[in-house]
Design a protein around this motif. Structure first.
Motif, short mmCIF file in Angstrom:
data_model
loop_
_atom_site.label_atom_id
_atom_site.label_comp_id
_atom_site.label_asym_id
_atom_site.label_seq_id
_atom_site.Cartn_x
_atom_site.Cartn_y
_atom_site.Cartn_z
N SER A 203 0.83 -1.21 0.00
CA SER A 203 0.00 0.00 0.00
C SER A 203 0.85 1.24 0.00
CB SER A 203 -0.89 0.04 1.24
OG SER A 203 -1.64 -1.11 1.36
N SER A 204 1.84 1.28 0.84
CA SER A 204 2.74 2.42 0.91
C SER A 204 3.98 2.01 1.68
CB SER A 204 2.07 3.60 1.62
OG SER A 204 3.05 4.56 1.93
N GLY A 270 -0.92 -3.97 -2.48
CA GLY A 270 -1.81 -3.75 -1.34
C GLY A 270 -3.13 -4.49 -1.39
N ILE A 271 -3.47 -5.05 -2.54
CA ILE A 271 -4.76 -5.73 -2.67
C ILE A 271 -4.55 -7.14 -3.21
CG2 ILE A 271 -7.02 -5.70 -3.83
CD1 ILE A 271 -6.79 -2.69 -4.00
N TYR A 322 -8.76 4.98 -7.71
CA TYR A 322 -8.47 6.03 -6.74
C TYR A 322 -7.01 6.39 -6.70
CZ TYR A 322 -6.66 2.32 -3.87
OH TYR A 322 -5.94 1.27 -3.43
N LYS A 323 -6.13 5.49 -7.19
CA LYS A 323 -4.70 5.78 -7.04
C LYS A 323 -4.20 6.78 -8.07
CE LYS A 323 -2.30 2.50 -4.26
NZ LYS A 323 -1.25 1.54 -4.12
N ASN B 344 0.66 9.66 1.51
CA ASN B 344 1.80 8.83 1.11
C ASN B 344 2.51 8.14 2.27
OD1 ASN B 344 1.73 9.08 -1.70
ND2 ASN B 344 2.46 11.16 -1.51
N CYS B 347 -1.51 6.97 5.57
CA CYS B 347 -2.53 5.94 5.35
C CYS B 347 -2.04 4.83 4.44
CB CYS B 347 -3.75 6.57 4.68
SG CYS B 347 -4.60 7.69 5.75
N PHE B 348 -2.57 3.63 4.70
CA PHE B 348 -2.48 2.55 3.72
C PHE B 348 -3.82 2.56 3.01
CE2 PHE B 348 0.23 1.35 7.28
CZ PHE B 348 1.42 1.16 6.62
N LEU B 349 -3.90 3.30 1.92
CA LEU B 349 -5.20 3.61 1.31
C LEU B 349 -6.06 2.39 0.96
CD1 LEU B 349 -4.30 6.68 -0.89
CD2 LEU B 349 -5.60 6.65 1.22
N PRO B 350 -5.50 1.33 0.36
CA PRO B 350 -6.40 0.23 0.00
C PRO B 350 -6.77 -0.67 1.18
CG PRO B 350 -4.22 -0.08 -0.99
CD PRO B 350 -4.14 1.11 -0.11
N LEU B 351 -6.18 -0.44 2.34
CA LEU B 351 -6.41 -1.37 3.45
C LEU B 351 -7.51 -0.86 4.37
CD1 LEU B 351 -2.80 -2.48 4.32
CD2 LEU B 351 -4.32 -3.26 2.52
N ASN B 399 -9.47 4.62 2.49
CA ASN B 399 -9.60 5.51 1.35
C ASN B 399 -10.98 6.16 1.26
OD1 ASN B 399 -8.61 6.58 -1.11
ND2 ASN B 399 -9.88 5.09 -2.20
#
Lengths: 324, 498
Positions: A203-204, A270-271, A322-323, B344, B347-351, B399
């Motif tokens: 994810s990051s 992340g997914i 969204y990314k 950046n 957050c871990f946006l997709p989680l 997100n």
């Protein structure tokens, strides 16, 4: 009005969660209509047996993709592991050889070592995963050819041949290995700390670092697991084909990656789920089997498979808009 | 100023972003052949205005006249064609290309009747362009990446005149270059002025204005305060105008009992970012860190937290020296860091909200191998209630939350690590007023519980309202400590510009 919106959300969620299963069932339905021989126990067992090595490899590759990386070396690593294990699984004319456990361990070690090198080069050498595993792709294939002197290694013990060819409680033995591998990867990805780290890094990476995740160590372990699972796949494959072939596995990496992507794993990281990859591998199996049954020529099959991966990534972009 | 003298006229321009009025009915003029400075605090609206002039943003209302004509720029290319060029703060050269290639990027010269590049002519013309601004020590064949930042900037200026731009916007051109190069830059600006070019000069360094600018426009909170001749004003008067008089007391802070020193930083340095930073932090204290963007505030805290490697310096926590080389070490030592860049590095946006909440305290939520799901659900639930985070399910992707709720999840994440020292970097940036007040209440409550807090903020009112003590940072140095009782906007700003 409010309720209606919620309904739509639930519908969307259900679709998102089960869309891969629906695709699988629909494909099976279409195949059955086109050729009734498709839906026989024999054929379905055949698909599972054929698809087992790809699925097990996909389990490992899936971790790399979820972490934001990729492992394209698995198609060569499986060949390297297969010829190394074949050296140890070979028996002489009198039937004497190493105990069964030796070739198994050898294969897992060979895969794990390749993964360890990938992981270290990626995590500590900061080489992009694509490049690092591209290098390993060539190296592992080369090692396989050197060890085998370019020829298939044959003549295994009966015990070893049972792994890929035997049946146990009425089911082909590889299916048990497939299920065990699935359960292990499911636990790793969805139940452990390490699994959470994989999602976090994908994810990051920056946020993972700041949250106290040991990003480098995690990455190394991801690629080691990918290698070890390729080692498991090599055992099944060598045992099923009764040989360790240095040329085997070409294009397997693409099938494994496609399985993960069809299964809902996002290329941007992340997914992804273990279950999705399992279903994705089965979809690929049904597709290949079905096309063969419909007597579609191999060249055309390649065109279809290539299109499927692009379409899957296209759908992935759509899902994760969204990314951008 | 007559219509002929006026090159740029901005009339009643407003621009809003969700939750912020970035420009509020701005009107001002820039005369031909002048150097016109823009000043104001962070967030005063200078950058937004520049972006509108460049066609990157579109004004909600208002008109822009350029050279007497009404203009609407939809794209930077429109602005460029009209004769407006910008020298960006972060230079935007193609680093792997040569000086000449950069100058002629997207307008390459070709040999007659062909599509082949006329390299010779481009190099010659590049050389001439550089000479026009008085530069003769740059070879047009060098790659941009091999030049110093100051020289890269000179190339950008040459590129700007190659477009025949009548108006050149310079966004803090001296922020990243050493002082001797500043003098060269001023020479260039004077040469440009002699050619009849007009320059808009955005800066935080007030001395420069008096050296180079003819006029100065002051901005505050998205409003244009005034435009005056530089000869008719001085530094103190400008600061006065930038700050204004309207300090709104937004947050009623309860003062906590200040306890023992919990953190001591001695001579911390990080190469190229900051030098010899020393400060202490006590239990129950909120230390505000003020400074202009780029002063090195975030970098100091990132180094303290192990994200950046320190060059020298010692860190003591509760009197014991600690060696922090990674965020993991920092967390083990009771530090927590709410980063500035929520999307950046936060957050871990997709989680899911749940994973986002327990990730930093995952060790407390797991056995040897497996995460204890039930425990994470309990902790997340507790945090959602305690911080009143609005979320339909804790399994939702973070997100889907609003900025304020995302920020609260991040605060929750760090609270679960039970830190003794919490560093927050711009904790309320980009969140609405209600959520802002809640974040402030959270911070005050933590201080009341004896936690020590470091708060970086670019918002003066936030610094003043929340801090017990204020540390000011300028150009990588700590320039002062001000007790909250004696702190005023003027005092803080003066130290920030020191």
């Amino acid at each position: 009005m409010q309720i209606k919106i919620q309904d739509q959300n639930i519908f969307k969620k259900v679709m998102k969660k089960y869309s891969t299963i629906l695709i699988l069932l629909m494909m099976m339905l279409i195949m059955t209509i086109l050729n009734p021989k498709f839906l026989t126990t024999n054929n379905l067992m055949n698909i599972l047996r054929q698809q087992t090595p790809i699925a097990i490899m996909a389990f490992g590759v899936n971790l790399a993709i979820i972490s934001g990386g990729i492992d394209i070396s698995v198609g060569s690593v499986i060949a390297m592991a297969a010829v190394i294990l074949a050296k140890f699984a070979k028996v002489d004319s009198s039937g004497a050889g190493y105990p069964l456990i030796v070739p198994i361990i050898a294969s897992l070690l060979a895969g794990g070592a390749a993964g360890l090198i990938n992981g270290v080069v990626i995590a500590y050498g900061k080489v992009p995963p694509f490049i690092a595993t591209l290098g390993m792709m060539s190296v592992a294939r080369g090692v396989a050819l050197i060890i085998s002197k370019g020829r298939p290694i044959t003549g295994f013990s009966d015990a070893f041949n049972f792994i890929g060819g035997g049946t146990f409680l009425g089911l082909p033995f590889p299916i048990y290995i497939l299920l065990a591998s699935y359960l292990i990867i499911y636990a790793i990805l969805h139940l452990t700390k390490f699994g959470t780290y994989i999602f976090a890094i994908g994810s990051s990476q920056m946020a993972a670092e700041v949250s106290g995740v040991n990003v480098k160590k995690t990455k190394v372990v991801i690629y080691v697991i990918s290698g070890v699972f390729t080692g498991i796949a090599a055992i099944v494959l060598a045992s099923r084909t009764l040989s360790g072939q240095p040329a085997v596995g070409e294009g397997y990496e693409m099938n494994a990656i496609t399985a993960a992507i069809i299964g809902g794993t996002s290329f941007s990281g992340g997914i992804g789920t273990a279950f999705g990859t399992f279903i994705g591998a089965l979809i690929m199996g049904v597709l290949t089997n079905g096309m063969t049954m419909l007597q579609i020529e191999p060249a055309m099959q390649m065109v279809v498979r290539g299109s499927v991966i692009v379409l899957a990534v296209f759908a992935d972009q759509y899902r994760n808009n969204y990314k951008s | 100023m007559s219509e002929q003298e006026c090159l740029l006229k901005v009339q009643n321009v407003s621009k809003s972003f969700p939750g912020v009025r970035a420009l509020d009915n701005i009107s001002f003029r820039v005369s031909k052949g002048s150097v016109h400075a823009l000043v104001g605090e962070n967030g005063a609206g200078k950058s937004t205005l520049m972006k509108i002039l460049l066609g990157l943003y579109h004004p909600d209302t208002g008109k822009i006249y350029f050279n007497g004509e009404k203009k609407h720029f939809y794209h930077p290319k429109d602005a460029l064609n009209a004769g407006i060029a910008m020298i960006h703060q972060e230079l935007s050269c193609a680093r792997e290309l040569t000086v000449a290639q950069n100058i002629f990027l997207a307008k390459e010269l070709t040999l007659k009747h062909t599509q082949f590049l006329d390299k010779k002519r481009m190099i010659e013309q590049s050389y001439e362009l550089l000479q026009r601004i008085g530069i003769d020590n740059i070879d047009p064949n060098t790659k941009i990446k091999d030049l110093s930042v100051a020289k890269q900037q000179m190339c950008e200026i040459a590129k700007a005149i190659s477009y025949n731009a009548a108006l050149i916007l310079m966004d803090e051109p001296t922020a990243a270059i050493p002082s001797n190069d500043v003098l060269t830059l001023f020479e260039i600006i004077r040469a440009l002025k002699k050619e009849g070019k007009t320059i808009i000069y955005v800066t935080h360094k007030l001395e420069e204005i008096f050296e180079i600018a003819d006029k100065v426009s002051v901005f505050r909170n998205g409003m244009h305060v005034d435009t005056i001749d530089t000869s008719a004003t001085n530094k103190d008067a400008l600061i006065q105008m930038m700050v204004g008089r309207d300090i709104v007391d937004l947050y009623a802070k309860e003062k906590a009992n200040i306890g023992d020193v919990v953190l001591q930083v001695e001579n911390l340095s990080c190469s190229k970012k900051f030098d010899n930073v020393s400060f202490t932090l006590k239990k129950g204290e909120i230390l505000g860190v003020a400074g202009l963007v780029g002063a090195g505030r975030s970098e100091i805290m990132e180094t303290l937290f192990g994200i950046r490697q320190k060059k020298t310096g010692k860190i003591f926590i509760s009197g014991k020296e600690v060696n922090i080389r990674s965020p993991r070490d920092a967390i083990k030592n009771g530090l927590a860091f709410l980063t500035e860049d929520r999307k950046n590095s936060g957050c871990f946006l997709p989680l899911s909200v749940r994973i986002n909440t327990y990730i930093a305290s995952i060790k407390q939520h797991s056995g040897r191998l497996f995460v204890r799901r039930k425990k994470t659900v309990e902790s997340t639930k507790q945090m959602i209630d305690a911080l009143s985070i609005k979320v339909s399910s804790m399994e939702d992707q973070i997100n889907n939350l609003s900025g304020g709720n995302q920020q609260k999840v991040l605060v929750a994440r760090w609270l679960l690590t039970e830190p003794e020292i919490l560093i927050v970097d711009e904790p309320t940036r980009g969140i609405d007023v209600g959520a802002k007040a809640e974040v402030h209440r959270l911070l005050v409550n933590l201080a009341l519980k004896g936690k020590a807090i470091i708060m970086i903020s670019s918002e003066m009112s936030e610094i003043l309202a929340m801090s017990d003590r204020i540390m000011t940072v300028s150009s990588g140095r700590v320039t002062g400590f001000i007790d909250a009782k004696e702190a005023t906007q003027e005092k803080i700003l003066k130290c920030c510009m020191d």
